[in-house]
Scaffold this motif. Sequence first.
Motif, PDB file in Angstrom:
ATOM      1  N   LEU A   4       0.811  -1.218   0.000  1.00 22.76           N
ATOM      2  CA  LEU A   4       0.000   0.000   0.000  1.00 22.76           C
ATOM      3  C   LEU A   4       0.845   1.269   0.000  1.00 22.76           C
ATOM      4  CD1 LEU A   4      -2.694  -1.086   2.609  1.00 22.76           C
ATOM      5  CD2 LEU A   4      -3.012  -0.885   0.142  1.00 22.76           C
ATOM      6  N   ARG A   5       2.158   1.151  -0.017  1.00 19.43           N
ATOM      7  CA  ARG A   5       3.032   2.325   0.020  1.00 19.43           C
ATOM      8  C   ARG A   5       3.322   2.840  -1.383  1.00 19.43           C
ATOM      9  NH1 ARG A   5       8.369   1.753   3.168  1.00 19.43           N
ATOM     10  NH2 ARG A   5       8.187   4.039   3.136  1.00 19.43           N
ATOM     11  N   ASP A   6       3.709   4.104  -1.442  1.00 20.46           N
ATOM     12  CA  ASP A   6       4.153   4.697  -2.695  1.00 20.46           C
ATOM     13  C   ASP A   6       5.413   3.989  -3.176  1.00 20.46           C
ATOM     14  OD1 ASP A   6       4.168   7.110  -4.654  1.00 20.46           O
ATOM     15  OD2 ASP A   6       6.180   7.131  -3.775  1.00 20.46           O
ATOM     16  N   LYS A   7       5.498   3.734  -4.478  1.00 21.51           N
ATOM     17  CA  LYS A   7       6.600   2.920  -4.997  1.00 21.51           C
ATOM     18  C   LYS A   7       7.961   3.581  -4.795  1.00 21.51           C
ATOM     19  CE  LYS A   7       6.288   4.593  -9.779  1.00 21.51           C
ATOM     20  NZ  LYS A   7       6.142   4.164 -11.193  1.00 21.51           N
ATOM     21  N   ASP A   8       8.011   4.910  -4.855  1.00 24.32           N
ATOM     22  CA  ASP A   8       9.299   5.589  -4.662  1.00 24.32           C
ATOM     23  C   ASP A   8       9.774   5.480  -3.219  1.00 24.32           C
ATOM     24  OD1 ASP A   8       9.443   6.410  -7.334  1.00 24.32           O
ATOM     25  OD2 ASP A   8       8.165   8.144  -6.945  1.00 24.32           O
ATOM     26  N   GLN A   9       8.862   5.620  -2.265  1.00 22.80           N
ATOM     27  CA  GLN A   9       9.245   5.476  -0.861  1.00 22.80           C
ATOM     28  C   GLN A   9       9.570   4.032  -0.531  1.00 22.80           C
ATOM     29  OE1 GLN A   9       6.281   7.219   1.690  1.00 22.80           O
ATOM     30  NE2 GLN A   9       6.802   9.315   1.097  1.00 22.80           N
ATOM     31  N   SER A  43      10.294  10.199   5.072  1.00 19.50           N
ATOM     32  CA  SER A  43      11.454   9.525   4.496  1.00 19.50           C
ATOM     33  C   SER A  43      12.286  10.499   3.681  1.00 19.50           C
ATOM     34  CB  SER A  43      10.999   8.358   3.590  1.00 19.50           C
ATOM     35  OG  SER A  43      10.170   8.827   2.550  1.00 19.50           O
ATOM     36  N   GLU A  44      13.593  10.310   3.741  1.00 20.60           N
ATOM     37  CA  GLU A  44      14.514  11.134   2.959  1.00 20.60           C
ATOM     38  C   GLU A  44      14.634  10.555   1.552  1.00 20.60           C
ATOM     39  OE1 GLU A  44      18.209  11.452   4.927  1.00 20.60           O
ATOM     40  OE2 GLU A  44      17.399  12.511   6.674  1.00 20.60           O
ATOM     41  N   ARG A  45      14.713  11.469   0.586  1.00 20.22           N
ATOM     42  CA  ARG A  45      14.728  11.009  -0.798  1.00 20.22           C
ATOM     43  C   ARG A  45      15.463  12.022  -1.663  1.00 20.22           C
ATOM     44  NH1 ARG A  45       9.484  11.119  -4.686  1.00 20.22           N
ATOM     45  NH2 ARG A  45      10.458  10.428  -6.609  1.00 20.22           N
ATOM     46  N   ASN A  46      16.260  11.508  -2.597  1.00 18.54           N
ATOM     47  CA  ASN A  46      16.891  12.344  -3.610  1.00 18.54           C
ATOM     48  C   ASN A  46      16.134  12.183  -4.918  1.00 18.54           C
ATOM     49  OD1 ASN A  46      18.910  13.145  -1.815  1.00 18.54           O
ATOM     50  ND2 ASN A  46      20.270  11.460  -2.410  1.00 18.54           N
ATOM     51  N   LEU A  47      15.722  13.293  -5.498  1.00 15.47           N
ATOM     52  CA  LEU A  47      14.980  13.215  -6.750  1.00 15.47           C
ATOM     53  C   LEU A  47      15.545  14.206  -7.742  1.00 15.47           C
ATOM     54  CD1 LEU A  47      12.821  15.852  -6.950  1.00 15.47           C
ATOM     55  CD2 LEU A  47      11.760  14.587  -5.098  1.00 15.47           C
ATOM     56  N   PRO A  80       4.629  10.339   4.770  1.00 15.88           N
ATOM     57  CA  PRO A  80       4.207   8.999   4.337  1.00 15.88           C
ATOM     58  C   PRO A  80       3.145   9.080   3.243  1.00 15.88           C
ATOM     59  CG  PRO A  80       4.249   9.165   6.729  1.00 15.88           C
ATOM     60  CD  PRO A  80       4.425  10.550   6.218  1.00 15.88           C
ATOM     61  N   LYS A  81       3.272   8.205   2.258  1.00 17.95           N
ATOM     62  CA  LYS A  81       2.310   8.147   1.159  1.00 17.95           C
ATOM     63  C   LYS A  81       1.782   6.728   1.019  1.00 17.95           C
ATOM     64  CE  LYS A  81       4.486  11.791  -1.627  1.00 17.95           C
ATOM     65  NZ  LYS A  81       5.105  12.092  -2.944  1.00 17.95           N
ATOM     66  N   PHE A  82       0.462   6.603   0.965  1.00 22.81           N
ATOM     67  CA  PHE A  82      -0.172   5.307   0.750  1.00 22.81           C
ATOM     68  C   PHE A  82      -1.068   5.402  -0.485  1.00 22.81           C
ATOM     69  CE2 PHE A  82       0.826   5.461   5.254  1.00 22.81           C
ATOM     70  CZ  PHE A  82       1.423   4.225   5.455  1.00 22.81           C
ATOM     71  N   THR A  83      -1.143   4.316  -1.216  1.00 26.58           N
ATOM     72  CA  THR A  83      -1.875   4.327  -2.466  1.00 26.58           C
ATOM     73  C   THR A  83      -2.402   2.934  -2.794  1.00 26.58           C
ATOM     74  OG1 THR A  83      -1.692   4.770  -4.842  1.00 26.58           O
ATOM     75  CG2 THR A  83       0.258   3.922  -3.742  1.00 26.58           C
ATOM     76  N   THR A  84      -3.459   2.906  -3.584  1.00 31.27           N
ATOM     77  CA  THR A  84      -3.989   1.636  -4.109  1.00 31.27           C
ATOM     78  C   THR A  84      -3.560   1.407  -5.552  1.00 31.27           C
ATOM     79  OG1 THR A  84      -6.056   2.716  -4.773  1.00 31.27           O
ATOM     80  CG2 THR A  84      -5.985   1.708  -2.573  1.00 31.27           C
ATOM     81  N   ALA A  85      -2.685   2.287  -6.054  1.00 30.47           N
ATOM     82  CA  ALA A  85      -2.263   2.171  -7.452  1.00 30.47           C
ATOM     83  C   ALA A  85      -1.546   0.858  -7.726  1.00 30.47           C
ATOM     84  CB  ALA A  85      -1.360   3.349  -7.822  1.00 30.47           C
ATOM     85  N   ASN A  86      -0.841   0.321  -6.711  1.00 35.41           N
ATOM     86  CA  ASN A  86      -0.141  -0.947  -6.899  1.00 35.41           C
ATOM     87  C   ASN A  86      -1.124  -2.068  -7.217  1.00 35.41           C
ATOM     88  OD1 ASN A  86       2.148   0.508  -6.150  1.00 35.41           O
ATOM     89  ND2 ASN A  86       1.966  -0.094  -4.004  1.00 35.41           N
ATOM     90  N   TYR A  87      -2.241  -2.115  -6.478  1.00 35.18           N
ATOM     91  CA  TYR A  87      -3.251  -3.142  -6.727  1.00 35.18           C
ATOM     92  C   TYR A  87      -3.970  -2.896  -8.054  1.00 35.18           C
ATOM     93  CZ  TYR A  87      -2.687  -5.053  -2.044  1.00 35.18           C
ATOM     94  OH  TYR A  87      -2.185  -5.652  -0.921  1.00 35.18           O
ATOM     95  N   GLU A  88      -4.198  -1.641  -8.382  1.00 32.35           N
ATOM     96  CA  GLU A  88      -4.836  -1.342  -9.664  1.00 32.35           C
ATOM     97  C   GLU A  88      -3.962  -1.790 -10.818  1.00 32.35           C
ATOM     98  OE1 GLU A  88      -5.589   2.817  -9.586  1.00 32.35           O
ATOM     99  OE2 GLU A  88      -7.062   2.718  -7.951  1.00 32.35           O
ATOM    100  N   ASN A  89      -2.668  -1.617 -10.669  1.00 30.45           N
ATOM    101  CA  ASN A  89      -1.728  -2.034 -11.713  1.00 30.45           C
ATOM    102  C   ASN A  89      -1.761  -3.543 -11.909  1.00 30.45           C
ATOM    103  OD1 ASN A  89       0.279  -2.082 -13.608  1.00 30.45           O
ATOM    104  ND2 ASN A  89       1.910  -1.409 -12.247  1.00 30.45           N
ATOM    105  N   VAL A  90      -1.876  -4.277 -10.789  1.00 31.05           N
ATOM    106  CA  VAL A  90      -1.889  -5.737 -10.873  1.00 31.05           C
ATOM    107  C   VAL A  90      -3.248  -6.251 -11.356  1.00 31.05           C
ATOM    108  CG1 VAL A  90      -1.718  -7.858  -9.522  1.00 31.05           C
ATOM    109  CG2 VAL A  90      -0.115  -5.995  -9.113  1.00 31.05           C
TER     110      VAL A  90
END
Length: 378
Positions: A38-43, A56-60, A150-160
Amino acid sequence: MSTPVGSRPALAWVVNISVILLVALWTLPTFGILVSSLRDKDQLAVSGWWTALTSSERNLVARAAPPENATLEGSRYVLTGNVFEGGSGEVTGFGISSRDPSAFAVGEEAELRGGATLTVEANGDYTVAYAGQPEPGRGQRIFVSSVEPPKFTTANYENVLFSEGLGKSFINTMTVTIPATVIPILIAAYAAYALAWMEFPGRALLLAAIVGLLVVPLQMSLIPLLRLYNTVGIGKSFIGIWLAHTGFGLPLAIYLLRNYMAGLPREIIESARVDGASDFEIFRKIILPLSFPALASFAIFQFLWVWNDLLVATVFLGNNEEQLVLTGRLRELLGSRGGNWEILTASAFVAIVVPILVFFAMQRYLVRGLLAGSVKGG
């Protein structure tokens, strides 16, 4: 702690604590996969699931708009935008080179080529200012170090769930699993009754051979069996994989069911024979109803094994789009490098929905079947 029969022994506490630890060891990884799905793919790519509720720390890397889009403000041409592109986060530093993405502090001016300057604010807003009218070209790359919520999403399940061909693969898996579960149970039930209650020469040797087959790795027989199937014309077909799973599952099925049936009260069988019942009538009217817990136990194991199988399905069905099973489809969706963690975690839960339903529907028979024969009826 005291009980009606006295104080509870220390061994009881050891057992209880051990059970709690075992349950935790089994459920904690599953809970981690659920959170990750359920987490954002980048995180997910840069931090573990246990940090899901913390920033979370992130370089973009962001790219400013093309220079020709700059507008004249006073004596300078200016470009504005946001490095998060509609997202959110807090910039802690920025740079113009990948070697040092936090070379400049928030709000500080970074000098670019041609006398231009770049400024990035904490909320991600950037400003590129040109001394004169810029020439057309690609936008300036902006390297940013940020802290994101924090980022949560259902996009992972939609993709599958909405990937192309998933529905067909689900039907193929059901087509493989149901016959590959029912057929070995039917054959093993007859064989187990014969080995448990019928007298014939070589029964002990036959039982020993079946037990010996339990330790034979199925990988040893895949290629020879496939060559045999191709010779008789059932290679790469559902019939072939049904027979393969039946053969691989029969030794365990016969062994479990035989042990259960051998532990049934002998008096019932002998009374039925005295009354003139044939072996088939004894098997159908007495043995089968009493053996349902053992049958259900093996059905659970066989269903889970076939449903989650990838190796046997790949060998006997291949990667044909029309015959690809669910595990094969999810493997194709994941990719050859296996770096898409968000797809992997979401796919895991999509694949276990049906096995979980089967398990909870039949779990009350599981323990009874596994403990069958430990106490012989009198």
